[in-house]
Write an enzyme that holds these catalytic residues in place. Structure first.
Site, PDB file in Angstrom:
ATOM      1  N   LYS A 187       0.837  -1.204   0.000  1.00 22.86           N
ATOM      2  CA  LYS A 187       0.000   0.000   0.000  1.00 22.86           C
ATOM      3  C   LYS A 187       0.869   1.250   0.000  1.00 22.86           C
ATOM      4  O   LYS A 187       0.554   2.245  -0.657  1.00 22.86           O
ATOM      5  CB  LYS A 187      -0.923  -0.005   1.224  1.00 22.86           C
ATOM      6  CG  LYS A 187      -2.072  -0.968   1.072  1.00 22.86           C
ATOM      7  CD  LYS A 187      -2.964  -0.962   2.295  1.00 22.86           C
ATOM      8  CE  LYS A 187      -4.037  -2.033   2.149  1.00 22.86           C
ATOM      9  NZ  LYS A 187      -4.670  -2.374   3.404  1.00 22.86           N
ATOM     10  N   LYS A 218      -7.454 -10.078  -9.284  1.00 27.02           N
ATOM     11  CA  LYS A 218      -8.328 -10.705  -8.300  1.00 27.02           C
ATOM     12  C   LYS A 218      -9.721 -10.072  -8.372  1.00 27.02           C
ATOM     13  O   LYS A 218      -9.834  -8.878  -8.659  1.00 27.02           O
ATOM     14  CB  LYS A 218      -7.726 -10.455  -6.910  1.00 27.02           C
ATOM     15  CG  LYS A 218      -8.248 -11.339  -5.834  1.00 27.02           C
ATOM     16  CD  LYS A 218      -7.568 -10.983  -4.525  1.00 27.02           C
ATOM     17  CE  LYS A 218      -8.541 -11.251  -3.395  1.00 27.02           C
ATOM     18  NZ  LYS A 218      -8.152 -10.666  -2.133  1.00 27.02           N
ATOM     19  N   LYS A 260     -14.541  -5.419  -6.076  1.00 21.41           N
ATOM     20  CA  LYS A 260     -15.525  -4.425  -6.504  1.00 21.41           C
ATOM     21  C   LYS A 260     -14.861  -3.236  -7.177  1.00 21.41           C
ATOM     22  O   LYS A 260     -15.353  -2.707  -8.168  1.00 21.41           O
ATOM     23  CB  LYS A 260     -16.306  -3.935  -5.283  1.00 21.41           C
ATOM     24  CG  LYS A 260     -17.657  -4.571  -5.222  1.00 21.41           C
ATOM     25  CD  LYS A 260     -18.480  -4.003  -4.123  1.00 21.41           C
ATOM     26  CE  LYS A 260     -19.539  -5.039  -3.818  1.00 21.41           C
ATOM     27  NZ  LYS A 260     -20.105  -4.942  -2.524  1.00 21.41           N
TER      28      LYS A 260
END
Ligand code: SF4
Length: 337
Positions: free
Chosen positions: A111, A205, A208
């Site tokens: 991240k 992957k 949403k």
């Protein structure tokens, strides 16, 4: 009976990726362990968000968890922010966790590479996860291989806290030191055969944010509209080209939803060019409907009686508050508060 704990982000309605990757498994485990499942809304605010959306997504997640098979008469389902002790224990654990250990976490490094300014909440995310698990003194946590590192940090934190604050047992350790009680049991990974489902784009992957999912409660027409254009074996250009099922996401979805005999049939038909990809997807759509149809029916029943979901969450939070207070009484006592 051993206790397990697991959490899921309030990302709205489940999609088949997080259903197959976690929740389907939880629905089975609830009958084997004392199970606590948490909608982790404190974790969700480490990204920018709209408060009203958070409420909507949390409600949709709760409804789909119950529709997907979590039975509040068998397991405990609750919302993290209904039990403020999660953040209290996380703060305490922050005070015994070296910065370097958090900076070494793989998920943090990934991240951090993607963002210019990193919030402290993202760095401390695994400390809150440790608090989630240890607050309930969970014996085991159902995890996939990629989460073992976070769980290892929870184990280290438990060990470190016990060594600093656990009551003396009056016995000696093997190396001659004073033994302390294991106030927090070190949670073990319950490695479960989770399925990592690729998105319908076949690229990344299922998630949403990538727009490559199939919502769990989608209608048969909606599912077909998504399956029809889904990416298959890229080398299978003409219908007469034999395919390689192992590289095709549709085949992996068959393995998740279709009976073994159908999966074998799919393999044979694909490798022999016995059918086209649309034929294959039609069979998949039928298999999906067999499993997802009853889930959609349950969801409609819950939607018609929203108090069923609210009551389940309230009862779950009441139970978890009781357990959390018990743990925090012990923590406060041992830490001199
Ligand atoms: S026939 Fe089925 S398994 Fe084979 S490439 Fe097409 S969709 Fe994939």
């Amino acid at each position: 009976m051993s206790r397990i704990f697991s959490g899921i982000q309030p990302s709205g309605e489940l999609h088949i990726g997080n259903y197959l990757g976690a929740v389907k498994n939880w629905a089975r485990l609830q009958h084997e362990y004392e199970s606590i499942f948490c909608i982790v809304d404190y974790h969700a605010i480490t990204h920018p968000y709209e408060p009203e959306q958070l409420r909507v997504r949390r409600g949709a997640m709760a409804l789909s968890l119950l529709a997907a098979g979590l039975d509040p008469n068998v397991c405990t389902v609750f919302v993290q922010s209904q039990v403020p002790e999660h953040t209290e224990l996380a703060w305490i654990f922050n005070t015994i966790t070296p910065l370097g250990e958090l900076e070494r976490q793989t998920q943090f490094k990934e991240k951090a590479q993607r963002q210019e300014s990193i919030l402290a909440g993202i760095l401390n995310y695994p400390v809150l996860q440790a608090a989630d698990i240890l607050l309930y003194k969970a014996d085991m946590v159902p995890v996939g291989e990629d989460q073992v590192q976070h769980l290892e940090l929870s184990r280290v934190i438990a060990r470190r806290w016990n060594a600093a604050f656990g009551h003396l047992t009056g016995r000696r350790t093997l190396d001659g030191g004073d033994e302390r009680e294991e106030f927090f049991p070190e949670p073990k990974p319950l490695l479960t055969p989770t399925r990592r489902i690729m998105g319908l784009d076949g690229q990344s992957k299922m998630s949403k944010s990538m727009g490559n999912t199939v919502p769990l409660l989608d209608t048969p027409d909606g599912i077909w509209a998504k399956l029809r254009p889904a990416v298959t074996d890229p080398k299978r250009i003409k219908r007469t080209d034999p395919g390689t099922p192992e590289v095709c996401n549709i085949y992996h979805l068959h393995k998740a939803f279709s009976p073994i005999a159908t999966v074998e049939h799919v393999h044979n038909q694909c490798t022999s060019a016995g059918w086209g990809c649309i034929d294959c997807k039609k069979v998949l759509a039928e298999s999906m409907e067999t499993e997802l149809g009853p889930i959609r029916t349950r969801a409609a029943e819950l939607e018609a009686k929203p108090t069923l979901v609210d009551d389940a969450l309230d009862a779950g939070a009441a139970k978890c508050r009781r357990l959390a207070r018990e743990t925090m009484d012990g923590v406060r006592d041992r830490m001199g508060f």
